[in-house]
Scaffold this motif. Structure first.
Motif, PDB file in Angstrom:
ATOM      1  N   ILE A   1       8.227  -1.102  14.745  1.00 37.28           N
ATOM      2  CA  ILE A   1       8.446  -2.531  14.132  1.00 37.28           C
ATOM      3  C   ILE A   1       9.563  -3.248  14.677  1.00 37.28           C
ATOM      4  N   GLN A   2      10.571  -2.800  15.178  1.00 39.23           N
ATOM      5  CA  GLN A   2      11.745  -3.620  15.872  1.00 39.23           C
ATOM      6  C   GLN A   2      11.135  -4.277  17.172  1.00 39.23           C
ATOM      7  N   SER A   3      10.372  -3.641  17.792  1.00 42.73           N
ATOM      8  CA  SER A   3       9.795  -4.124  19.240  1.00 42.73           C
ATOM      9  C   SER A   3       8.882  -5.293  18.916  1.00 42.73           C
ATOM     10  N   ALA A   4       7.793  -5.093  17.624  1.00 43.82           N
ATOM     11  CA  ALA A   4       6.944  -6.304  17.480  1.00 43.82           C
ATOM     12  C   ALA A   4       7.801  -7.448  16.786  1.00 43.82           C
ATOM     13  N   GLU A   5       8.676  -7.250  16.043  1.00 40.86           N
ATOM     14  CA  GLU A   5       9.688  -8.305  15.631  1.00 40.86           C
ATOM     15  C   GLU A   5      10.345  -9.193  16.904  1.00 40.86           C
ATOM     16  N   ARG A   6      10.487  -8.324  17.998  1.00 41.15           N
ATOM     17  CA  ARG A   6      11.362  -9.200  19.196  1.00 41.15           C
ATOM     18  C   ARG A   6      10.298  -9.504  20.048  1.00 41.15           C
ATOM     19  N   GLY A   7       8.927  -9.501  19.618  1.00 42.85           N
ATOM     20  CA  GLY A   7       7.906 -10.184  20.440  1.00 42.85           C
ATOM     21  C   GLY A   7       7.281  -9.428  21.717  1.00 42.85           C
ATOM     22  N   LEU A   8       7.493  -8.364  21.753  1.00 42.53           N
ATOM     23  CA  LEU A   8       7.084  -7.515  22.794  1.00 42.53           C
ATOM     24  C   LEU A   8       5.682  -7.106  22.806  1.00 42.53           C
ATOM     25  N   GLY A   9       4.865  -7.537  21.533  1.00 45.40           N
ATOM     26  CA  GLY A   9       3.441  -7.290  21.546  1.00 45.40           C
ATOM     27  C   GLY A   9       3.057  -7.050  20.092  1.00 45.40           C
ATOM     28  N   ILE A  10       1.975  -6.433  19.771  1.00 43.96           N
ATOM     29  CA  ILE A  10       1.429  -6.314  18.610  1.00 43.96           C
ATOM     30  C   ILE A  10       1.404  -4.790  17.860  1.00 43.96           C
ATOM     31  N   ALA A  11       1.623  -4.569  16.953  1.00 46.11           N
ATOM     32  CA  ALA A  11       1.985  -3.581  16.338  1.00 46.11           C
ATOM     33  C   ALA A  11       0.983  -3.073  14.932  1.00 46.11           C
ATOM     34  N   LEU A  12       0.652  -1.865  14.707  1.00 42.26           N
ATOM     35  CA  LEU A  12      -0.079  -1.605  13.554  1.00 42.26           C
ATOM     36  C   LEU A  12       0.876  -1.796  12.288  1.00 42.26           C
ATOM     37  N   GLY A  13       0.574  -2.654  11.512  1.00 45.09           N
ATOM     38  CA  GLY A  13       1.599  -2.668  10.105  1.00 45.09           C
ATOM     39  C   GLY A  13       0.956  -1.978   8.817  1.00 45.09           C
ATOM     40  N   TRP A  14       1.560  -0.964   8.220  1.00 48.03           N
ATOM     41  CA  TRP A  14       0.940  -0.341   7.092  1.00 48.03           C
ATOM     42  C   TRP A  14       1.616  -1.181   5.846  1.00 48.03           C
ATOM     43  N   ARG A  15       0.555  -1.487   5.120  1.00 46.56           N
ATOM     44  CA  ARG A  15       1.034  -2.052   3.886  1.00 46.56           C
ATOM     45  C   ARG A  15       1.749  -1.109   3.055  1.00 46.56           C
TER      46      ARG A  15
ATOM     47  N   GLU B   1      -3.469   3.780   2.328  1.00 52.36           N
ATOM     48  CA  GLU B   1      -3.396   3.656   3.597  1.00 52.36           C
ATOM     49  C   GLU B   1      -4.269   2.290   4.009  1.00 52.36           C
ATOM     50  N   ARG B   2      -3.377   0.983   4.165  1.00 53.40           N
ATOM     51  CA  ARG B   2      -3.909  -0.143   4.401  1.00 53.40           C
ATOM     52  C   ARG B   2      -3.285  -0.893   5.644  1.00 53.40           C
ATOM     53  N   VAL B   3      -3.935  -1.051   6.508  1.00 56.26           N
ATOM     54  CA  VAL B   3      -3.206  -1.237   7.944  1.00 56.26           C
ATOM     55  C   VAL B   3      -3.773  -2.817   8.502  1.00 56.26           C
ATOM     56  N   GLN B   4      -3.085  -3.499   8.948  1.00 60.02           N
ATOM     57  CA  GLN B   4      -3.310  -4.659   9.684  1.00 60.02           C
ATOM     58  C   GLN B   4      -2.524  -4.766  11.001  1.00 60.02           C
ATOM     59  N   ALA B   5      -3.024  -5.760  11.911  1.00 59.12           N
ATOM     60  CA  ALA B   5      -2.356  -5.707  13.263  1.00 59.12           C
ATOM     61  C   ALA B   5      -1.195  -7.123  12.892  1.00 59.12           C
ATOM     62  N   VAL B   6       0.079  -6.521  13.471  1.00 55.60           N
ATOM     63  CA  VAL B   6       1.224  -7.457  12.986  1.00 55.60           C
ATOM     64  C   VAL B   6       1.930  -7.710  14.431  1.00 55.60           C
ATOM     65  N   CYS B   7       2.535  -8.862  14.221  1.00 59.22           N
ATOM     66  CA  CYS B   7       3.397  -9.551  15.431  1.00 59.22           C
ATOM     67  C   CYS B   7       4.379 -10.151  15.104  1.00 59.22           C
ATOM     68  N   SER B   8       5.067 -10.922  15.902  1.00 55.11           N
ATOM     69  CA  SER B   8       6.226 -11.828  15.656  1.00 55.11           C
ATOM     70  C   SER B   8       5.616 -13.143  15.795  1.00 55.11           C
ATOM     71  N   PRO B   9       6.120 -14.203  14.741  1.00 58.04           N
ATOM     72  CA  PRO B   9       5.578 -15.549  14.716  1.00 58.04           C
ATOM     73  C   PRO B   9       5.701 -16.127  16.034  1.00 58.04           C
ATOM     74  N   ALA B  10       6.686 -15.802  17.038  1.00 58.48           N
ATOM     75  CA  ALA B  10       6.699 -16.436  18.349  1.00 58.48           C
ATOM     76  C   ALA B  10       5.365 -15.794  19.094  1.00 58.48           C
TER      77      ALA B  10
END
Length: 306
Positions: free
Chosen positions: A240-254, A170-179
């Motif tokens: 993940i889809q919400s993060a891709e659409r720019g709604l905020g930041i999600a935890l992303g599991w590598r 389990e390796r986790v980072q904060a992810v968001c959309s480029p926008a």
């Protein structure tokens, strides 16, 4: 040959009625035999009378509580029952398709949606004679049902064995959309995340994976309460889809979100990553797994293992 042909031709005209006769003899009741055959009782009675007329002798004693065989009926029964019974059983065996061997895999919704389903066609193609069933739950039970052969779930990492492997930690980072990242160019520290919209997966307090609370508490111990909006979903796909659409930041599991980062639909919000003692483990549940289960286990390890 003509005699044989004539015999089969004659027999074919009465074969259905002979089968009905055996059903009547077996049940001892015209009503029950008619029910099993899907006929009305009067219709079945007519066919038994027609069979008796074709043989020129009575086959059934019709009584108040049912029917019994006459001497001629018993002789006919003894002559045809073994052969028609064997023929009926053989036909049923040939008509029934051979049961396909199946391997049942249980995993969580996140692993299934982001990692397993994209390669599921390849798994099926690798085992064309094997049925593959995938069961998904938010959190698979550590003691699944007896139908499950393989289980993939997030849990505390253990030493690899012949029946247990760690696919990835389990390796986790904060992810968001480029926008979204462009809108917040000054992001540099974990404490800054507390003021931003955080997208989270609905989970119990003791969930066996990082939550925003546990992730932030390690990077920003003693930090202030989260002030930003919390957006919750019970599906990691939706997170993940919400993060891709720019709604905020999600935890992303590598291991789950790597393909999204490679494709550029997600980017790390911070240059920091946390690893825990947990990981995605795959295990064979039977103490004596079949060769098919072992082969699918090895395929999963080769496909997803780091």
């Amino acid at each position: 040959m003509s005699d044989i042909g004539n015999s089969y031709s004659t027999f074919s005209r009465y074969s259905a009625d002979l089968c009905l006769f055996l059903l009547v003899a077996q049940t001892g009741q015209l009503s029950r035999a008619a029910e099993l055959a899907g006929l009305s009782q009067p219709r079945l009675s007519q066919r038994m009378k027609a069979l008796e007329e074709s043989l020129g002798q009575p086959l059934l004693h019709r009584e108040r509580r049912g029917v019994s065989l006459t001497r001629a009926g018993q002789d006919l029964h003894d002559a045809i029952a073994p052969h028609l019974g064997e023929a009926a059983s053989a036909f049923a065996r040939l008509q029934r398709p051979a049961r396909r061997r199946t391997v049942v895999i249980e995993t969580d919704l996140a692993f299934a949606g982001l990692r397993f389903l994209p390669v599921f066609p390849s798994l099926c193609a690798a085992f064309p004679d094997l049925g593959i069933s995938l069961l998904t739950r938010q959190l698979p039970d550590s003691a699944p049902g007896p139908e499950v052969d393989l289980m993939v779930r997030m849990e505390t990492r253990q030493q690899d064995t012949e029946a247990l492997r760690c696919l990835f930690p389990e390796r986790v980072q904060a992810v968001c959309s480029p926008a979204f990242l462009e809108q917040h160019p000054d992001l540099a520290r974990p404490d800054q995340l507390r003021a931003l919209p955080l997208i989270e997966l609905t989970a119990a307090v003791n969930a066996p994976w990082f939550t925003w609370s546990s992730w932030l508490s390690q990077l920003d111990p003693g930090g202030a309460q989260t002030r930003g909006e919390r957006i919750s979903f019970n599906s990691y796909d939706h997170v993940i889809q919400s993060a891709e659409r720019g709604l905020g930041i999600a935890l992303g599991w590598r291991g789950l979100t790597d393909s999204r980062i490679e494709a550029g639909t997600l980017v790390p919000a911070l240059p920091v990553e946390l690893q825990s003692p947990r990981g995605y483990m795959v295990r064979m549940l039977s103490r004596a797994p079949s060769s098919e289960v072992r082969e699918v286990f090895d395929w999963i390890c080769a496909q997803f293992g780091e």
